[in-house]
Design a protein around this motif. Structure first.
Motif, PDB file in Angstrom:
ATOM      1  N   SER A 188      54.565 103.638  28.406  1.00  0.00           N
ATOM      2  CA  SER A 188      53.182 103.371  28.781  1.00  0.00           C
ATOM      3  C   SER A 188      52.977 101.865  28.888  1.00  0.00           C
ATOM      4  O   SER A 188      53.642 101.079  28.203  1.00  0.00           O
ATOM      5  CB  SER A 188      52.206 103.932  27.739  1.00  0.00           C
ATOM      6  N   ALA A 189      52.023 101.480  29.723  1.00  0.00           N
ATOM      7  CA  ALA A 189      51.640 100.073  29.852  1.00  0.00           C
ATOM      8  C   ALA A 189      50.170 100.015  30.214  1.00  0.00           C
ATOM      9  O   ALA A 189      49.622 100.936  30.821  1.00  0.00           O
ATOM     10  CB  ALA A 189      52.486  99.371  30.905  1.00  0.00           C
ATOM     11  N   GLY A 190      49.524  98.911  29.815  1.00  0.00           N
ATOM     12  CA  GLY A 190      48.106  98.780  30.105  1.00  0.00           C
ATOM     13  C   GLY A 190      47.631  97.356  29.924  1.00  0.00           C
ATOM     14  O   GLY A 190      48.437  96.416  29.793  1.00  0.00           O
ATOM     15  N   ASN A 191      46.300  97.197  29.940  1.00  0.00           N
ATOM     16  CA  ASN A 191      45.734  95.864  29.776  1.00  0.00           C
ATOM     17  C   ASN A 191      45.958  95.351  28.365  1.00  0.00           C
ATOM     18  O   ASN A 191      46.426  96.083  27.490  1.00  0.00           O
ATOM     19  CB  ASN A 191      44.250  95.856  30.153  1.00  0.00           C
ATOM     20  N   SER A 193      48.247  93.480  27.698  1.00  0.00           N
ATOM     21  CA  SER A 193      49.717  93.501  27.604  1.00  0.00           C
ATOM     22  C   SER A 193      50.214  94.657  26.742  1.00  0.00           C
ATOM     23  O   SER A 193      51.186  94.530  25.999  1.00  0.00           O
ATOM     24  CB  SER A 193      50.239  92.171  27.053  1.00  0.00           C
ATOM     25  N   SER A 194      49.540  95.792  26.867  1.00  0.00           N
ATOM     26  CA  SER A 194      49.908  96.965  26.078  1.00  0.00           C
ATOM     27  C   SER A 194      51.235  97.534  26.553  1.00  0.00           C
ATOM     28  O   SER A 194      51.476  97.689  27.751  1.00  0.00           O
ATOM     29  CB  SER A 194      48.817  98.031  26.208  1.00  0.00           C
ATOM     30  N   GLN A 195      52.114  97.827  25.598  1.00  0.00           N
ATOM     31  CA  GLN A 195      53.392  98.474  25.876  1.00  0.00           C
ATOM     32  C   GLN A 195      53.667  99.507  24.790  1.00  0.00           C
ATOM     33  O   GLN A 195      53.549  99.201  23.606  1.00  0.00           O
ATOM     34  CB  GLN A 195      54.530  97.453  25.892  1.00  0.00           C
ATOM     35  N   ARG A 196      54.029 100.699  25.209  1.00  0.00           N
ATOM     36  CA  ARG A 196      54.302 101.761  24.235  1.00  0.00           C
ATOM     37  C   ARG A 196      55.477 102.596  24.715  1.00  0.00           C
ATOM     38  O   ARG A 196      55.534 102.981  25.884  1.00  0.00           O
ATOM     39  CB  ARG A 196      53.071 102.647  24.035  1.00  0.00           C
ATOM     40  N   LEU A 197      56.402 102.856  23.808  1.00  0.00           N
ATOM     41  CA  LEU A 197      57.559 103.688  24.097  1.00  0.00           C
ATOM     42  C   LEU A 197      57.613 104.826  23.090  1.00  0.00           C
ATOM     43  O   LEU A 197      57.432 104.607  21.891  1.00  0.00           O
ATOM     44  CB  LEU A 197      58.855 102.874  24.035  1.00  0.00           C
ATOM     45  N   GLN A 198      57.861 106.029  23.603  1.00  0.00           N
ATOM     46  CA  GLN A 198      58.022 107.199  22.738  1.00  0.00           C
ATOM     47  C   GLN A 198      59.255 107.973  23.171  1.00  0.00           C
ATOM     48  O   GLN A 198      59.607 107.997  24.356  1.00  0.00           O
ATOM     49  CB  GLN A 198      56.813 108.135  22.812  1.00  0.00           C
ATOM     50  N   GLY A 199      59.883 108.593  22.195  1.00  0.00           N
ATOM     51  CA  GLY A 199      60.992 109.467  22.493  1.00  0.00           C
ATOM     52  C   GLY A 199      61.104 110.552  21.450  1.00  0.00           C
ATOM     53  O   GLY A 199      60.958 110.282  20.255  1.00  0.00           O
ATOM     54  N   VAL A 200      61.313 111.782  21.897  1.00  0.00           N
ATOM     55  CA  VAL A 200      61.454 112.924  20.991  1.00  0.00           C
ATOM     56  C   VAL A 200      62.586 113.792  21.493  1.00  0.00           C
ATOM     57  O   VAL A 200      62.722 114.019  22.702  1.00  0.00           O
ATOM     58  CB  VAL A 200      60.145 113.750  20.915  1.00  0.00           C
ATOM     59  N   ILE A 201      63.408 114.265  20.561  1.00  0.00           N
ATOM     60  CA  ILE A 201      64.468 115.215  20.902  1.00  0.00           C
ATOM     61  C   ILE A 201      64.452 116.356  19.910  1.00  0.00           C
ATOM     62  O   ILE A 201      64.289 116.152  18.704  1.00  0.00           O
ATOM     63  CB  ILE A 201      65.859 114.535  20.929  1.00  0.00           C
ATOM     64  N   ASN A 202      64.558 117.566  20.449  1.00  0.00           N
ATOM     65  CA  ASN A 202      64.651 118.783  19.639  1.00  0.00           C
ATOM     66  C   ASN A 202      66.034 119.385  19.870  1.00  0.00           C
ATOM     67  O   ASN A 202      66.422 119.653  21.014  1.00  0.00           O
ATOM     68  CB  ASN A 202      63.563 119.778  20.034  1.00  0.00           C
ATOM     69  N   LEU A 203      66.801 119.574  18.787  1.00  0.00           N
ATOM     70  CA  LEU A 203      68.202 119.946  18.926  1.00  0.00           C
ATOM     71  C   LEU A 203      68.545 121.140  18.029  1.00  0.00           C
ATOM     72  O   LEU A 203      68.513 121.021  16.793  1.00  0.00           O
ATOM     73  CB  LEU A 203      69.086 118.754  18.544  1.00  0.00           C
ATOM     74  N   PRO A 204      68.836 122.302  18.617  1.00  0.00           N
ATOM     75  CA  PRO A 204      69.340 123.418  17.804  1.00  0.00           C
ATOM     76  C   PRO A 204      70.776 123.115  17.363  1.00  0.00           C
ATOM     77  O   PRO A 204      71.614 122.755  18.181  1.00  0.00           O
ATOM     78  CB  PRO A 204      69.295 124.612  18.758  1.00  0.00           C
ATOM     79  N   MET A 826      39.714  99.756  27.943  1.00  0.00           N
ATOM     80  CA  MET A 826      41.172  99.828  27.920  1.00  0.00           C
ATOM     81  C   MET A 826      41.634 100.716  29.071  1.00  0.00           C
ATOM     82  O   MET A 826      41.038 101.769  29.326  1.00  0.00           O
ATOM     83  CB  MET A 826      41.678 100.412  26.591  1.00  0.00           C
ATOM     84  N   TYR A 827      42.707 100.307  29.726  1.00  0.00           N
ATOM     85  CA  TYR A 827      43.252 101.136  30.797  1.00  0.00           C
ATOM     86  C   TYR A 827      44.765 101.006  30.814  1.00  0.00           C
ATOM     87  O   TYR A 827      45.341 100.038  30.306  1.00  0.00           O
ATOM     88  CB  TYR A 827      42.670 100.756  32.159  1.00  0.00           C
ATOM     89  N   GLY A 828      45.396 102.007  31.380  1.00  0.00           N
ATOM     90  CA  GLY A 828      46.848 101.983  31.449  1.00  0.00           C
ATOM     91  C   GLY A 828      47.386 103.238  32.104  1.00  0.00           C
ATOM     92  O   GLY A 828      46.636 104.102  32.572  1.00  0.00           O
ATOM     93  N   ALA A 829      48.694 103.327  32.138  1.00  0.00           N
ATOM     94  CA  ALA A 829      49.374 104.469  32.751  1.00  0.00           C
ATOM     95  C   ALA A 829      50.633 104.764  31.952  1.00  0.00           C
ATOM     96  O   ALA A 829      51.182 103.898  31.263  1.00  0.00           O
ATOM     97  CB  ALA A 829      49.717 104.183  34.202  1.00  0.00           C
ATOM     98  N   ARG A 830      51.063 106.015  32.031  1.00  0.00           N
ATOM     99  CA  ARG A 830      52.283 106.408  31.323  1.00  0.00           C
ATOM    100  C   ARG A 830      53.125 107.302  32.222  1.00  0.00           C
ATOM    101  O   ARG A 830      52.615 108.048  33.072  1.00  0.00           O
ATOM    102  CB  ARG A 830      51.956 107.118  30.009  1.00  0.00           C
ATOM    103  N   LEU A 831      54.419 107.222  32.018  1.00  0.00           N
ATOM    104  CA  LEU A 831      55.375 108.047  32.745  1.00  0.00           C
ATOM    105  C   LEU A 831      56.256 108.735  31.722  1.00  0.00           C
ATOM    106  O   LEU A 831      56.818 108.088  30.834  1.00  0.00           O
ATOM    107  CB  LEU A 831      56.222 107.197  33.692  1.00  0.00           C
ATOM    108  N   ARG A 832      56.383 110.062  31.857  1.00  0.00           N
ATOM    109  CA  ARG A 832      57.176 110.842  30.899  1.00  0.00           C
ATOM    110  C   ARG A 832      58.242 111.639  31.636  1.00  0.00           C
ATOM    111  O   ARG A 832      57.973 112.260  32.666  1.00  0.00           O
ATOM    112  CB  ARG A 832      56.275 111.792  30.108  1.00  0.00           C
ATOM    113  N   TRP A 833      59.444 111.599  31.076  1.00  0.00           N
ATOM    114  CA  TRP A 833      60.540 112.428  31.577  1.00  0.00           C
ATOM    115  C   TRP A 833      60.808 113.512  30.563  1.00  0.00           C
ATOM    116  O   TRP A 833      61.145 113.241  29.407  1.00  0.00           O
ATOM    117  CB  TRP A 833      61.801 111.587  31.803  1.00  0.00           C
ATOM    118  N   ASN A 834      60.630 114.774  30.972  1.00  0.00           N
ATOM    119  CA  ASN A 834      60.869 115.924  30.111  1.00  0.00           C
ATOM    120  C   ASN A 834      62.266 116.485  30.357  1.00  0.00           C
ATOM    121  O   ASN A 834      62.740 116.550  31.497  1.00  0.00           O
ATOM    122  CB  ASN A 834      59.839 117.029  30.398  1.00  0.00           C
ATOM    123  N   PHE A 835      62.902 116.867  29.289  1.00  0.00           N
ATOM    124  CA  PHE A 835      64.227 117.480  29.459  1.00  0.00           C
ATOM    125  C   PHE A 835      64.370 118.667  28.506  1.00  0.00           C
ATOM    126  O   PHE A 835      63.553 118.871  27.610  1.00  0.00           O
ATOM    127  CB  PHE A 835      65.347 116.461  29.230  1.00  0.00           C
TER     128      PHE A 835
END
Length: 835
Positions: A188-191, A193-204, A826-835
Motif C-alpha cells: 500500500s502507498a498513500g499521502n 509518504s505512507s508505505q505498508r507491506l503485508q504478507g500472510v501464508i497458510n501452510l498445511p 488520508m488517501y492511498g491505494a493497495r495491490l494484493r496478490w492472492n495465492f
C-alpha cells in the motif's frame, strides 16, 4: 478477496453495521454482451460473543462487527479507528490514538483507572499497563491485520467476559490456520509518504497440522507540524512492525491445540495537544496567580502559531528534547480443546503477555518563555552584572506547564501478564439446555520500575533533565511551592480471580431463558516512589522522597438474566435482559497518600431489543436496543497540582449517574447490486451526584492542591466521551462489468459524531467537543482482468474535516486550553496478490 467459482466475498465499507459484514454469491443476472455475473445478498454473520460460534441475529447483545475487508478499506490501524466507525463508542486520545482508551455508552476510562471496556485477542484479555500514564488494555499498533473479524459488544458482559466490562467488550478474532495452502502479499502507498507491506501464508503440514504466519509493516510521516523544531519536526507519525504465527494441531479426533504467538514494535514521535485559547480575564485568585506564569507566553504562542504560515490547524508545539512513543508487545496464547463426548467440551486457555512502553511528550503543547521574562520583561536585560543576569534568566530555559520526559533508566511500562482459564461447555436435557462454566485467574506483575520524569509549573532547560539531577538547570520563582521536577518509580501488581456459570434453556421453540452469574475478586497493590526536586530561584533544594504502598481489594457478583421470544422463528427475535457490570477498585500511586486508593463501580443495566430479518422486494435486517443504566460509584478523575506529586490526578467515586439510550441498525439490499446500511446511536447521560473532593485533596496534598482541584465533570454535566448522537451510513454499489474482468464495487461511508464532553463545565468554556462529519470513499477491483490480483483505492476524511478528539479543559485553572486534533484527509491505494 477471492474471485472464482466458489463463494465470493466482497469488500465493503458498511462500517459500524452488524447486518452486512460480508456478501456472498447467490443469484445470477445477465447483462447484454457479458458472462453471467453474481449479485449480492446478505450473508449470515458468525460471532463468538458468548464464547461459542453463533449467528449474530440469535444473540441478545447490541453489537457492531467488522470484517477484515472493512478494516482494510477504511484504512484502520489503531484503537481510535475502530471507535470512529462504531456508534456509541468513542476513545480518549490524551496520549495519542496508539494509546487510546475506549468508552462505550458513556462508560469511560479515566487516567489511572483500569479499563471499562475489555479488549480480547483470541479470547484472552489485552495485557495491562502501568499507572503513571495510560497504556495497555487496548488494541495497539499492528493488531488489526489478518483477522476473521472484530466484534464490539455493547453493555456490561458480566458473566463470560467478566473483568471490568461495565462498558462492553471488544473481541479480536485472528484467522486460524486451515488445511488449504493459501496466502497473500500486499503493498500500500498513500499521502504523508505512507508505505505498508503485508504478507500472510497458510501452510498445511500434515492432515492434522497447519500453520499460519503473517507480517505487517506500516510507516507514515506525521501530520502534526512541530513549529518548535525540538525533538522532531513532525509528530503523529506511524512506524511499526508486527508479526503473528499460529499453529493448529488436531492431536486426535477429539483433542485440538491452537497456539498463537504475536509480537509488535512501534516507535514514533508520539502526539501532543495544540494550544488554542488563553484566559486573559481570570476571575479566581488561583487562576490569577497561575496567569502571571502563563498568560504572556500563551498569547505569544498563539501569535507564533498563526504566523507560521504552514499547515495551520495541524501546527503544534513540542519542546520535549526526545519526543517519543514506544510500544513493544509480545503475546503467547495456547488453547486446548477436548471434545469429551457429544454433550461436553473441555477448554483450557493459557496465555502470557509482556508490554513495554516509553513516552516523552508535552502534555499541553506549550512553549512559554521562562517565568523571569514574563514578570520582569526588559528589566532583566538592564541588570548591570552579566553574572546576575545569567543566574536569574537563561534563554535555554522555558516555563513548562506539564511535560513527560522519558526516564533514562527505565520505561513508562514494563509489565508481564499471565492468564489461566478452565472452561466447560455442554448441552443437557435433550439439548434444551446449553451451558458453560469456568474458572479464571490472571496475574500482572512489574518486570522492574516504571515511570517517567515530569516537570510542571517550573522553568527549566529540559535537555538537562535526562542527566544527573545535580546538573538540572531550573528556576522557580515560587520558591518550590508550585514548581518541581519529579522522578517517578511505580510498580503495580494485579491479581484477578473469578468463577462463573451461564446457561440457556429452551422452554419451547419460541422462548429461551438465559441466566449467568460470575463472582470476581480483584486485588491491586503498588509501591510508589516519587523523588521531587524543588528550587528557590535557581538553587536546587535537597530532594524530598515520597513513598507509598497503596492496596485495594474489591469483589462483586455480576451476571445476566435474559428472556428471548421468537414470534417468527429465523425472522424476529425479541429480548429483555438485566445485566450487572462491575469495575474493580484500584490504586493510584501517582497521587498523594490519602487520595491514592478508590473503590469499585457498579452498574445495573436494563435492556429490551429486537433483531429482525425480512425478505420481499427489498430484503434486509433491522436491529434495535433500548437501554437504561443505574450507575453507582462511577470512577472519575480530578486533576490538581501537588507539592509532593506535581501535576497529577486522583480518582474518586461519584455518587450516581444516568445513562439511557437507543441503538439501531438497518441494512437493505435495494437492488441486486446496491446495498445500504445505517447505524444510529442516541445517548442521554448525566452526572447526578458527586462529592466535593477539593477538601480531601487539600488534606492530602496542601492548600495549592485544594485550590487547583479540577474534576472531569460537574454535577449536571453529561458524562465524558458520550456523544449525544452518532450515525454511520454507507452505500455499496457493484459496478456492472463482465465477470471475466473481475468484480468492481464502489462504496461511500458517512460518519456523524455528535457533541461530547471532555471536561467539566466549570473547568473551561471549551469543555464540549463539537460535532463533526466524515466522508470516506473506496473503490475495490477483485480479480483484476481475471488474475489473482486485487486492487483498491481509499479516501478517508475526504473533505478534510477539522475536528477535535480531546481537550484539556484547563482554561479556568491554568489559564489556557489545549486540544487533540483528529486525523486529516488520508488517501492511498493497495495491490494484493492472492495465492
Amino acid at each position: 478477496m477471492r474471485y472464482g467459482n466458489g463463494p465470493l466475498k466482497l469488500g465493503t465499507l458498511a462500517l459500524g453495521v452488524l447486518l452486512a459484514s460480508n456478501l456472498t454469491a447467490a443469484q445470477q443476472t445477465q447483462t447484454e454482451g457479458s458472462e453471467p455475473r453474481r449479485a449480492t445478498v446478505l450473508e449470515e454473520v458468525t460471532v463468538t460473543a458468548q464464547r461459542k460460534q453463533e449467528n449474530a441475529q440469535d444473540v441478545a447483545i447490541s453489537m457492531t462487527v467488522f470484517s477484515q475487508e472493512q478494516i482494510a478499506n477504511a484504512n484502520m490501524a489503531n484503537s481510535n479507528d475502530i471507535a470512529t466507525y462504531t456508534p456509541s463508542m468513542t476513545t480518549n486520545t490524551r496520549f495519542g490514538p496508539e494509546n487510546a482508551t475506549f468508552s462505550i455508552r458513556g462508560f469511560t476510562r479515566s487516567l489511572r483507572t483500569t479499563a471499562s471496556v475489555g479488549v480480547y485477542l483470541a479470547e484472552v484479555i489485552a495485557p495491562r499497563g502501568q499507572t503513571s500514564q495510560t497504556s495497555g488494555d487496548g488494541a495497539g499498533p499492528g493488531t488489526l491485520f489478518d483477522l476473521a473479524n472484530v466484534q464490539v459488544l455493547k453493555g456490561p458482559q458480566g458473566t463470560l467476559f467478566g473483568r471490568n466490562t461495565t462498558g462492553g467488550s471488544i473481541l479480536l478474532t485472528p484467522q486460524q490456520p486451515t488445511q488449504e495452502f493459501e496466502g497473500y502479499l500486499e503493498a500500500s502507498a498513500g499521502n504523508y509518504s505512507s508505505q505498508r507491506l503485508q504478507g500472510v501464508i497458510n501452510l498445511p503440514i500434515t492432515d492434522n497440522l497447519a500453520i499460519r504466519a503473517g507480517i505487517d509493516a506500516n510507516e507514515r510521516n506525521g501530520h502534526l507540524n512541530n513549529i518548535a523544531k525540538v525533538g522532531g519536526d513532525e509528530l503523529g507519525n506511524v512506524n511499526y512492525v508486527a508479526g503473528r504465527f499460529s499453529v493448529l494441531w488436531d492431536i486426535t479426533d477429539n483433542v485440538s491445540n491452537y497456539t498463537l504467538i504475536t509480537a509488535s514494535d512501534s516507535d514514533t514521535n508520539g502526539y501532543t495537544s495544540r494550544l488554542f485559547a488563553c484566559n486573559n480575564q481570570p476571575s479566581e485568585f488561583f487562576t490569577v496567580a497561575i496567569g502571571l506564569f502563563t498568560n504572556a507566553g500563551c498569547n505569544q504562542q498563539l501569535e507564533n502559531q498563526a504566523a507560521n504560515g504552514q499547515d495551520g490547524y495541524y501546527d503544534i508545539v513540542s519542546t520535549v528534547p526526545d519526543a517519543i512513543s514506544v510500544i513493544e508487545e509480545k503475546r503467547f496464547i495456547n488453547t486446548t480443546t477436548w471434545q469429551v463426548n457429544e454433550n461436553l467440551t473441555f477448554k483450557n486457555i493459557f496465555a502470557y503477555a509482556h508490554l513495554l512502553t516509553e513516552n516523552g511528550s508535552d502534555v499541553f503543547g506549550t512553549d512559554f518563555p521562562e517565568i523571569t521574562y514574563n514578570l520582569l520583561g526588559p528589566v532583566v536585560d538592564l541588570l548591570p552584572l552579566d553574572l546576575i543576569t545569567d543566574a536569574i534568566a537563561d534563554p535555554d530555559r522555558e516555563f513548562g506547564v506539564g511535560l513527560s520526559i522519558a526516564h533514562p533508566d527505565y520505561p513508562v511500562t514494563d509489565q508481564s501478564t499471565w492468564v489461566e482459564e478452565i472452561q466447560l461447555q455442554g448441552v443437557s436435557f435433550d439439548s434444551r439446555l446449553e451451558w458453560q462454566a469456568g474458572l479464571y485467574y490472571e496475574e500482572s506483575l512489574p518486570e522492574g520500575p516504571s515511570g517517567n520524569i515530569s516537570a510542571g509549573t517550573i522553568s527549566c532547560d529540559f535537555e538537562t533533565l535526562t542527566g544527573d539531577p545535580s546538573q538540572y538547570n531550573c528556576f522557580d520563582i515560587s520558591a518550590g511551592q508550585l514548581g518541581s521536577v519529579l522522578l517517578n518509580d511505580f510498580r503495580t501488581e494485579y491479581k484477578n480471580q473469578a468463577i462463573y456459570a451461564q446457561g440457556s434453556y429452551d422452554f419451547s421453540e419460541s422462548i429461551t431463558l438465559t441466566a449467568g452469574l460470575r463472582y470476581t475478586r480483584d486485588e491491586t497493590q503498588a509501591r510508589g516512589k516519587k523523588i521531587r526536586y524543588a528550587y528557590v530561584g535557581t538553587i536546587q533544594q535537597a530532594p524530598t522522597v515520597q513513598i507509598s504502598k497503596p492496596r485495594q481489594v474489591s469483589e462483586a457478583p455480576t451476571g445476566v438474566l435474559e428472556v428471548q421470544y421468537r414470534p417468527i422463528p429465523d425472522a424476529v427475535m425479541l429480548y429483555a435482559k438485566y445485566s450487572r457490570g462491575y469495575r474493580q477498585g484500584s490504586v493510584n500511586p501517582a497521587a498523594d497518600p490519602g487520595v491514592d486508593v478508590f473503590d469499585q463501580e457498579e452498574v445495573d443495566t436494563y435492556e429490551v431489543g429486537a433483531k429482525t430479518q425480512f425478505g420481499g422486494p427489498i430484503p434486509g435486517r433491522f436491529n434495535i436496543a433500548v437501554f437504561d443504566n443505574d450507575f453507582t460509584d462511577m470512577q472519575l478523575q480530578t486533576g490538581y497540582i501537588s507539592s509532593g506529586a506535581a501535576q497529577t490526578v486522583a480518582i474518586f467515586n461519584a455518587g450516581s449517574s444516568k445513562i439511557t439510550g437507543v441503538e439501531a441498525d438497518l441494512s437493505l439490499q435495494l437492488t441486486s447490486s446496491l446495498l445500504a446500511n445505517i447505524s444510529y446511536s442516541y445517548l442521554d447521560t448525566e452526572l447526578l451526584e458527586q462529592d466535593e473532593n477539593s477538601q480531601k485533596i487539600q488534606d492530602a496534598a496542601g492548600g495549592i492542591a485544594g485550590f487547583s482541584a479540577t474534576p472531569i465533570a460537574d454535577v449536571g454535566d453529561e458524562l465524558p466521551f458520550a456523544p449525544d448522537q452518532s450515525v454511520v451510513a454507507s452505500l455499496l454499489y457493484q459496478i456492472p462489468v463482465p465477470a471475466k474482468y473481475g468484480l468492481v464495487d464502489f462504496s461511500t461511508t458517512y460518519v456523524y459524531t455528535g457533541q461530547q464532553r471532555a471536561g467539566a463545565s466549570s473547568g473551561s468554556p471549551f469543555s464540549m467537543l463539537d460535532a463533526f462529519e466524515l466522508w470516506n470513499f473506496n473503490l475495490s477491483w477483485a480479480g483484476v482482468m481475471g488474475t489473482n490480483l486485487d486492487f483498491s483505492a481509499f479516501l478517508t476524511n475526504a473533505f478534510d474535516e477539522e475536528y477535535e478528539t480531546y481537550v484539556s479543559a484547563t482554561f479556568n485553572v491554568l489559564g489556557f486550553d489545549s486540544r487533540m486534533s483528529g486525523m486529516p484527509k488520508m488517501y492511498g491505494a493497495r495491490l494484493r496478490w492472492n495465492f
